[in-house]
Design a protein around this motif. Structure first.
Motif, PDB file in Angstrom:
ATOM      1  N   SER A   2      90.591  66.221  25.867  1.00  0.00           N
ATOM      2  CA  SER A   2      91.038  67.113  24.231  1.00  0.00           C
ATOM      3  C   SER A   2      90.978  68.256  24.755  1.00  0.00           C
ATOM      4  CB  SER A   2      89.782  67.129  24.111  1.00  0.00           C
ATOM      5  OG  SER A   2      89.867  67.677  21.961  1.00  0.00           O
ATOM      6  N   THR A   3      92.252  68.326  23.528  1.00  0.00           N
ATOM      7  CA  THR A   3      92.641  70.410  23.504  1.00  0.00           C
ATOM      8  C   THR A   3      92.712  70.552  22.331  1.00  0.00           C
ATOM      9  OG1 THR A   3      94.813  69.061  21.818  1.00  0.00           O
ATOM     10  CG2 THR A   3      95.385  68.390  23.962  1.00  0.00           C
ATOM     11  N   PHE A   4      91.103  69.975  21.542  1.00  0.00           N
ATOM     12  CA  PHE A   4      90.540  70.373  20.551  1.00  0.00           C
ATOM     13  C   PHE A   4      90.164  71.437  20.690  1.00  0.00           C
ATOM     14  CE2 PHE A   4      87.032  71.453  17.705  1.00  0.00           C
ATOM     15  CZ  PHE A   4      87.492  71.423  16.658  1.00  0.00           C
ATOM     16  N   SER A   5      89.933  73.058  19.840  1.00  0.00           N
ATOM     17  CA  SER A   5      89.816  74.338  20.240  1.00  0.00           C
ATOM     18  C   SER A   5      88.314  74.182  19.525  1.00  0.00           C
ATOM     19  CB  SER A   5      90.055  75.438  20.471  1.00  0.00           C
ATOM     20  OG  SER A   5      89.665  76.398  20.540  1.00  0.00           O
ATOM     21  N   GLU A  36      89.951  83.041   0.198  1.00  0.00           N
ATOM     22  CA  GLU A  36      90.842  81.860  -0.272  1.00  0.00           C
ATOM     23  C   GLU A  36      90.337  80.833   0.653  1.00  0.00           C
ATOM     24  OE1 GLU A  36      92.052  79.966  -3.173  1.00  0.00           O
ATOM     25  OE2 GLU A  36      92.271  82.156  -3.425  1.00  0.00           O
ATOM     26  N   PRO A  37      88.926  80.111  -0.097  1.00  0.00           N
ATOM     27  CA  PRO A  37      88.881  78.142   1.035  1.00  0.00           C
ATOM     28  C   PRO A  37      89.715  77.891   1.369  1.00  0.00           C
ATOM     29  CG  PRO A  37      87.335  78.689  -0.759  1.00  0.00           C
ATOM     30  CD  PRO A  37      88.631  79.819  -1.182  1.00  0.00           C
ATOM     31  N   VAL A  38      90.392  77.516   2.883  1.00  0.00           N
ATOM     32  CA  VAL A  38      91.461  77.080   3.197  1.00  0.00           C
ATOM     33  C   VAL A  38      90.906  75.161   3.777  1.00  0.00           C
ATOM     34  CG1 VAL A  38      92.783  76.736   4.966  1.00  0.00           C
ATOM     35  CG2 VAL A  38      92.544  78.722   4.401  1.00  0.00           C
ATOM     36  N   PRO A  39      91.567  74.422   2.538  1.00  0.00           N
ATOM     37  CA  PRO A  39      90.684  72.924   3.260  1.00  0.00           C
ATOM     38  C   PRO A  39      91.394  72.603   4.880  1.00  0.00           C
ATOM     39  CG  PRO A  39      92.123  73.465   1.393  1.00  0.00           C
ATOM     40  CD  PRO A  39      92.879  73.994   1.827  1.00  0.00           C
ATOM     41  N   PRO A  40      90.488  72.088   5.010  1.00  0.00           N
ATOM     42  CA  PRO A  40      90.484  71.738   6.759  1.00  0.00           C
ATOM     43  C   PRO A  40      91.393  70.565   6.729  1.00  0.00           C
ATOM     44  CG  PRO A  40      88.335  71.001   5.804  1.00  0.00           C
ATOM     45  CD  PRO A  40      89.389  71.617   4.129  1.00  0.00           C
ATOM     46  N   ARG A  41      92.161  70.332   7.730  1.00  0.00           N
ATOM     47  CA  ARG A  41      93.138  69.017   8.032  1.00  0.00           C
ATOM     48  C   ARG A  41      93.027  67.812   9.076  1.00  0.00           C
ATOM     49  NH1 ARG A  41      95.940  66.761  11.936  1.00  0.00           N
ATOM     50  NH2 ARG A  41      95.342  68.475  13.616  1.00  0.00           N
ATOM     51  N   LEU A  42      93.217  67.518   8.146  1.00  0.00           N
ATOM     52  CA  LEU A  42      91.972  65.432   8.001  1.00  0.00           C
ATOM     53  C   LEU A  42      92.993  65.105   9.384  1.00  0.00           C
ATOM     54  CD1 LEU A  42      91.247  63.351   4.624  1.00  0.00           C
ATOM     55  CD2 LEU A  42      90.045  64.763   6.086  1.00  0.00           C
ATOM     56  N   LEU A  43      92.038  64.882  10.632  1.00  0.00           N
ATOM     57  CA  LEU A  43      92.934  64.534  11.677  1.00  0.00           C
ATOM     58  C   LEU A  43      92.601  62.981  11.956  1.00  0.00           C
ATOM     59  CD1 LEU A  43      90.071  66.088  14.612  1.00  0.00           C
ATOM     60  CD2 LEU A  43      92.172  67.260  13.443  1.00  0.00           C
ATOM     61  N   THR A  44      94.028  62.288  12.621  1.00  0.00           N
ATOM     62  CA  THR A  44      94.585  61.339  12.728  1.00  0.00           C
ATOM     63  C   THR A  44      93.205  60.566  12.795  1.00  0.00           C
ATOM     64  OG1 THR A  44      95.598  61.766  14.336  1.00  0.00           O
ATOM     65  CG2 THR A  44      96.751  61.937  12.530  1.00  0.00           C
ATOM     66  N   ALA A  45      93.396  59.128  13.324  1.00  0.00           N
ATOM     67  CA  ALA A  45      92.471  58.323  13.926  1.00  0.00           C
ATOM     68  C   ALA A  45      92.508  58.404  15.778  1.00  0.00           C
ATOM     69  CB  ALA A  45      92.575  56.686  13.676  1.00  0.00           C
ATOM     70  N   GLY A  46      93.494  58.501  15.631  1.00  0.00           N
ATOM     71  CA  GLY A  46      93.893  58.644  17.832  1.00  0.00           C
ATOM     72  C   GLY A  46      93.007  60.205  17.603  1.00  0.00           C
ATOM     73  N   GLU A  47      93.592  61.693  17.057  1.00  0.00           N
ATOM     74  CA  GLU A  47      93.460  62.937  17.136  1.00  0.00           C
ATOM     75  C   GLU A  47      91.734  62.582  17.324  1.00  0.00           C
ATOM     76  OE1 GLU A  47      96.704  65.826  15.313  1.00  0.00           O
ATOM     77  OE2 GLU A  47      95.007  64.714  13.736  1.00  0.00           O
ATOM     78  N   ARG A  48      90.629  61.768  16.621  1.00  0.00           N
ATOM     79  CA  ARG A  48      89.558  62.335  16.261  1.00  0.00           C
ATOM     80  C   ARG A  48      88.480  60.952  17.430  1.00  0.00           C
ATOM     81  NH1 ARG A  48      86.562  62.904  11.516  1.00  0.00           N
ATOM     82  NH2 ARG A  48      84.955  61.006  11.726  1.00  0.00           N
ATOM     83  N   ALA A  49      88.984  60.061  17.801  1.00  0.00           N
ATOM     84  CA  ALA A  49      89.397  59.615  18.848  1.00  0.00           C
ATOM     85  C   ALA A  49      89.377  60.080  20.056  1.00  0.00           C
ATOM     86  CB  ALA A  49      90.029  57.933  18.988  1.00  0.00           C
ATOM     87  N   ALA A  50      90.014  60.951  20.406  1.00  0.00           N
ATOM     88  CA  ALA A  50      90.861  61.469  21.982  1.00  0.00           C
ATOM     89  C   ALA A  50      89.298  63.193  21.776  1.00  0.00           C
ATOM     90  CB  ALA A  50      91.402  62.591  21.685  1.00  0.00           C
ATOM     91  N   GLN A  54      80.676  67.193  20.956  1.00  0.00           N
ATOM     92  CA  GLN A  54      80.628  68.645  20.149  1.00  0.00           C
ATOM     93  C   GLN A  54      81.486  68.908  19.444  1.00  0.00           C
ATOM     94  OE1 GLN A  54      79.944  71.224  23.003  1.00  0.00           O
ATOM     95  NE2 GLN A  54      80.437  73.009  22.250  1.00  0.00           N
ATOM     96  N   GLU A  55      82.449  68.353  19.831  1.00  0.00           N
ATOM     97  CA  GLU A  55      84.203  69.119  19.002  1.00  0.00           C
ATOM     98  C   GLU A  55      84.307  68.271  17.420  1.00  0.00           C
ATOM     99  OE1 GLU A  55      87.327  69.507  23.070  1.00  0.00           O
ATOM    100  OE2 GLU A  55      87.008  67.443  21.829  1.00  0.00           O
ATOM    101  N   ASP A  60      83.340  68.011  11.535  1.00  0.00           N
ATOM    102  CA  ASP A  60      82.825  67.268  10.502  1.00  0.00           C
ATOM    103  C   ASP A  60      82.193  68.951   9.889  1.00  0.00           C
ATOM    104  OD1 ASP A  60      83.579  65.372  11.190  1.00  0.00           O
ATOM    105  OD2 ASP A  60      82.235  64.005  11.776  1.00  0.00           O
ATOM    106  N   GLU A  61      81.010  69.250  10.704  1.00  0.00           N
ATOM    107  CA  GLU A  61      79.946  70.771   9.938  1.00  0.00           C
ATOM    108  C   GLU A  61      81.350  71.340   9.266  1.00  0.00           C
ATOM    109  OE1 GLU A  61      77.303  72.924   8.929  1.00  0.00           O
ATOM    110  OE2 GLU A  61      77.574  71.305   9.389  1.00  0.00           O
ATOM    111  N   ARG A  62      82.600  71.613   9.803  1.00  0.00           N
ATOM    112  CA  ARG A  62      83.416  72.484   8.737  1.00  0.00           C
ATOM    113  C   ARG A  62      83.940  71.953   7.441  1.00  0.00           C
ATOM    114  NH1 ARG A  62      89.004  73.998   8.879  1.00  0.00           N
ATOM    115  NH2 ARG A  62      89.907  75.627   7.795  1.00  0.00           N
TER     116      ARG A  62
END
Length: 360
Positions: A2-5, A36-50, A54-55, A60-62
């Motif tokens: 995963s490349t998510f940080s 100013e609250p910044v809407p979180p970006r919705l990840l694609t199905a592929g990004e979520r699967a990766a 913990q990530e 989801d907590e954010r």
């Protein structure tokens, strides 16, 4: 891999206000204005699967935190009080005394505090834009009237906002002089006073606290905006003091939304649609919540506070139970305040005795 940080740009070091810096302090107010609250970006199905577990939990907590504090909807009450106050600020700019003010009055849950604070935020942002290099300027003060307020208690609320401290032997004159000198130094031109219904003019302490507020209004070259519950019927305009207040303040009513005429229904539907547009859920179909606008009206009694709680709660549950969509069944299990419950009993159509409900 995963490349998510977890420390990527979705963490905002200013997003949490320390509990000892509420809105009634300059630090808490500064955070409120600048955040100013910044809407979180919705990840694609592929990004979520990766993502590793913990990530996924972090993402989801954010989103839960974002939905728990959805961006503010610009309601008619906010627009009215902002337009009225901006005009009064202009008119008061060169007034030496007898400046005009605004009072936001209505029942609990009609968005009074929200409108008052959004007025202050809009004004301060406008002032910052006009004076981008003036770091010492603090154009807005926000205080609340404590229960059974005395003149010194009220003066101390102003002092607390500025972070001023005094020895126990300090008298009210010392406090007031310090507050007025500080307010002049930082160029205060809008004073927001919430919970004004806590001033009871029929008691000696309440009348004296009202006089203290009037004294601040005379000494500070600022426009005063009050908010309180049903101030017309709570005695704020009674007697000599009340008549003076009535002669200087414009009252902006904060009322529940209506749902009688086609125009009422469209206004409410548009409000629901605006709220829906802020959602960040993977499986929610746009227009679903708007289609439930009549249900939402009966469930909340047209109260913006209750509507906000209902939608925010449902969004958090939708992430929690992984359905990622808001349905009527999910909305049914979100608790609302007692006033909204009573309104629903009076106005909502009869429901089937056996109703299937989702479990969060």
């Amino acid at each position: 891999m995963s490349t998510f940080s977890p420390s990527a740009p979705d963490t905002d070091p200013t997003s949490q206000v320390p509990p000892d810096n509420p809105l009634t302090t300059k630090e808490g107010w500064h955070h409120f204005v600048g955040h100013e609250p910044v809407p979180p970006r919705l990840l694609t199905a592929g990004e979520r699967a990766a993502l590793i577990p913990q990530e996924q939990m972090h993402v989801d907590e954010r989103r839960r935190e974002y939905h728990a504090a959805l961006p503010m909807v610009n309601t008619p009450v906010i627009r009215k009080v902002t337009a009225t106050s901006r005009l009064l600020i202009q008119l008061n700019r060169n007034q030496i005394s007898a400046r005009r003010g605004v009072i936001l009055s209505g029942a609990s849950g009609t968005g009074k505090t929200t409108a008052l604070t959004q007025l202050g935020r809009a004004h301060e942002l406008a002032v910052r834009k006009r004076h981008p290099h003036d770091r010492n300027r603090l154009p807005v003060v926000y205080v609340t009237v404590p229960p059974a307020a005395t003149p010194k208690m009220l003066a101390m609320e102003f002092a607390r906002f500025f972070g001023l401290t005094f020895p126990s032997r300090a008298n009210i004159t010392d406090v007031v002089d310090a507050v007025c000198a500080t307010a002049a130094h930082v160029h205060v031109d809008l004073v927001l006073v919430d919970e004004i219904h806590n001033l009871t003019l029929t008691t000696r302490s309440g009348a004296e606290a009202s006089d203290q507020l009037k004294y601040f209004a005379e000494r500070l070259p600022a426009t005063f905006a009050y908010a309180g519950m049903d101030v017309e019927s709570n005695g704020l305009f009674a007697g000599t003091r009340g008549r003076q207040i009535a002669g200087r303040f414009v009252v902006v009513p904060a009322t529940p939304f209506a749902h009688i005429t086609a125009e009422d229904q469209e206004t409410w539907r548009a409000l629901v649609g605006t709220l829906e547009s802020t959602l960040r859920l993977h499986n929610h179909t746009s227009g679903t919540l708007t289609g439930l606008s009549e249900y939402l009206f009966h469930r909340t009694g047209g109260m913006i506070g209750s509507l906000s709680q209902l939608v925010r709660g449902a969004a958090v549950l939708a992430i929690q139970d992984e359905s990622e969509r808001i349905t009527e069944d999910l909305l049914e299990i979100v608790p609302v305040d007692y006033a909204a419950e009573q309104s629903e009993k009076r106005t909502a159509p009869a429901k089937p005795s056996a109703r299937r409900r989702r479990v969060a």
